[in-house]
Design a protein around this motif. Sequence first.
Motif, PDB file in Angstrom:
ATOM      1  N   THR A  20       0.838  -1.204   0.000  1.00 36.54           N
ATOM      2  CA  THR A  20       0.000   0.000   0.000  1.00 36.54           C
ATOM      3  C   THR A  20       0.872   1.252   0.000  1.00 36.54           C
ATOM      4  O   THR A  20       1.899   1.311   0.681  1.00 36.54           O
ATOM      5  CB  THR A  20      -0.950  -0.010   1.207  1.00 36.54           C
ATOM      6  OG1 THR A  20      -1.984  -0.961   0.956  1.00 36.54           O
ATOM      7  CG2 THR A  20      -1.584   1.342   1.452  1.00 36.54           C
ATOM      8  N   ILE A  34      -6.003  -0.451   6.751  1.00 41.14           N
ATOM      9  CA  ILE A  34      -5.970  -0.321   5.297  1.00 41.14           C
ATOM     10  C   ILE A  34      -5.347  -1.587   4.720  1.00 41.14           C
ATOM     11  O   ILE A  34      -4.270  -2.015   5.150  1.00 41.14           O
ATOM     12  CB  ILE A  34      -5.184   0.931   4.871  1.00 41.14           C
ATOM     13  CG1 ILE A  34      -5.837   2.184   5.480  1.00 41.14           C
ATOM     14  CG2 ILE A  34      -5.119   1.049   3.352  1.00 41.14           C
ATOM     15  CD1 ILE A  34      -5.061   3.463   5.231  1.00 41.14           C
ATOM     16  N   CYS A  38      -3.271  -0.914  -1.751  1.00 38.81           N
ATOM     17  CA  CYS A  38      -4.077   0.296  -1.921  1.00 38.81           C
ATOM     18  C   CYS A  38      -3.168   1.463  -2.309  1.00 38.81           C
ATOM     19  O   CYS A  38      -1.958   1.424  -2.112  1.00 38.81           O
ATOM     20  CB  CYS A  38      -4.815   0.643  -0.628  1.00 38.81           C
ATOM     21  SG  CYS A  38      -6.102  -0.535  -0.159  1.00 38.81           S
ATOM     22  N   LYS A  39      -3.778   2.496  -2.863  1.00 40.58           N
ATOM     23  CA  LYS A  39      -3.038   3.706  -3.192  1.00 40.58           C
ATOM     24  C   LYS A  39      -3.818   4.916  -2.727  1.00 40.58           C
ATOM     25  O   LYS A  39      -4.901   5.205  -3.252  1.00 40.58           O
ATOM     26  CB  LYS A  39      -2.772   3.796  -4.693  1.00 40.58           C
ATOM     27  CG  LYS A  39      -1.893   4.995  -5.067  1.00 40.58           C
ATOM     28  CD  LYS A  39      -1.504   4.966  -6.532  1.00 40.58           C
ATOM     29  CE  LYS A  39      -0.563   6.123  -6.860  1.00 40.58           C
ATOM     30  NZ  LYS A  39      -0.138   6.111  -8.282  1.00 40.58           N
ATOM     31  N   ASP A  54      -8.601  -4.464   0.189  1.00 40.47           N
ATOM     32  CA  ASP A  54      -7.430  -4.476  -0.683  1.00 40.47           C
ATOM     33  C   ASP A  54      -7.713  -3.755  -2.002  1.00 40.47           C
ATOM     34  O   ASP A  54      -8.844  -3.721  -2.496  1.00 40.47           O
ATOM     35  CB  ASP A  54      -7.030  -5.917  -1.010  1.00 40.47           C
ATOM     36  CG  ASP A  54      -6.701  -6.737   0.234  1.00 40.47           C
ATOM     37  OD1 ASP A  54      -6.310  -6.134   1.258  1.00 40.47           O
ATOM     38  OD2 ASP A  54      -6.840  -7.972   0.171  1.00 40.47           O
ATOM     39  N   CYS A  56      -7.784  -0.661  -3.167  1.00 38.70           N
ATOM     40  CA  CYS A  56      -8.568   0.565  -3.334  1.00 38.70           C
ATOM     41  C   CYS A  56      -7.653   1.727  -3.748  1.00 38.70           C
ATOM     42  O   CYS A  56      -6.500   1.805  -3.323  1.00 38.70           O
ATOM     43  CB  CYS A  56      -9.290   0.932  -2.040  1.00 38.70           C
ATOM     44  SG  CYS A  56     -10.599  -0.232  -1.578  1.00 38.70           S
ATOM     45  N   SER A  84     -13.153  -4.152  -1.021  1.00 34.46           N
ATOM     46  CA  SER A  84     -11.963  -4.151  -1.871  1.00 34.46           C
ATOM     47  C   SER A  84     -12.275  -3.599  -3.257  1.00 34.46           C
ATOM     48  O   SER A  84     -13.414  -3.622  -3.713  1.00 34.46           O
ATOM     49  CB  SER A  84     -11.431  -5.581  -2.005  1.00 34.46           C
ATOM     50  OG  SER A  84     -11.076  -6.114  -0.751  1.00 34.46           O
TER      51      SER A  84
END
Length: 263
Positions: A20, A34, A38-39, A54, A56, A84
């Motif tokens: 992430t 989180i 993810c970003k 996951d 997102c 997700s």
Amino acid sequence: MSKIDPTARVEDGAVIGEGTEIGPFCIIGRNARIGTNCKLIGQVTVIGHTSIGDGCVISPFAVLGGAPQDLSYKGEPTTLDIGSGNTIREGATMNVGTVKGGGKTRVGNDGYFMNNSHVGHDCVVGNNAIFATSATLGGHCEIGDAVYIGGLSAVHQFTRIGNYVMVGGLSGVRDDIIPYGLANGQYAVLESLNLIGMKRRKFTKQRLVTVRAFYQKLFHGPGTFAERLESVLPLASEDPAIAEILGFIGKGKRPLCLPTIEK
């Protein structure tokens, strides 16, 4: 390894999944969870007891897990659960729940929430939802799978919207909308079935004919709505979509969104 920009503030206790990315000037509270890959592009705020699944992608100025906009809220540890694969664009907001509403706001998987959209406290949003710019949910709403809510539309608190519904832009939704419905208008009315959405979900020509005939009997046949509803109940066995619509109506506690002729 997760990648956290040095300008981001991640409080002790927050859990950040593998892969992430936490971009510049993000704020991540101690009770945030989180998932992986993810970003958070930058200037994203995740506070409260908020979990994010996951994969997102969250754009700048989104605020997730803020306090409910409800005067009864006194800081209780209520939650926001986001699934997700969601895309959450600039300025979108999602609030945690309230004790009186069950304490949890839930958002499903693979949704697309455009800029300045809002999910109010204690709402339940299904999978594959699309909220256009500034689409807004009041508290306690129930939104099904694959629902599209047009730009600048608002949904009244406690309203239900069934699976595969399309709501036009600039609509005010005060009443429950049946699955597969197409609703539109300043005070939204039921215009038709969402035939485009049904075709995209591989409804055969025969299924479309069957469900359309049921729709016509229920909403445009002779007699009162209650009389027509009673007459079409045996049609539940003809198609799963008909059974779903009738089941949705049977569970309703609020007025139903009806065509203009019924208003």
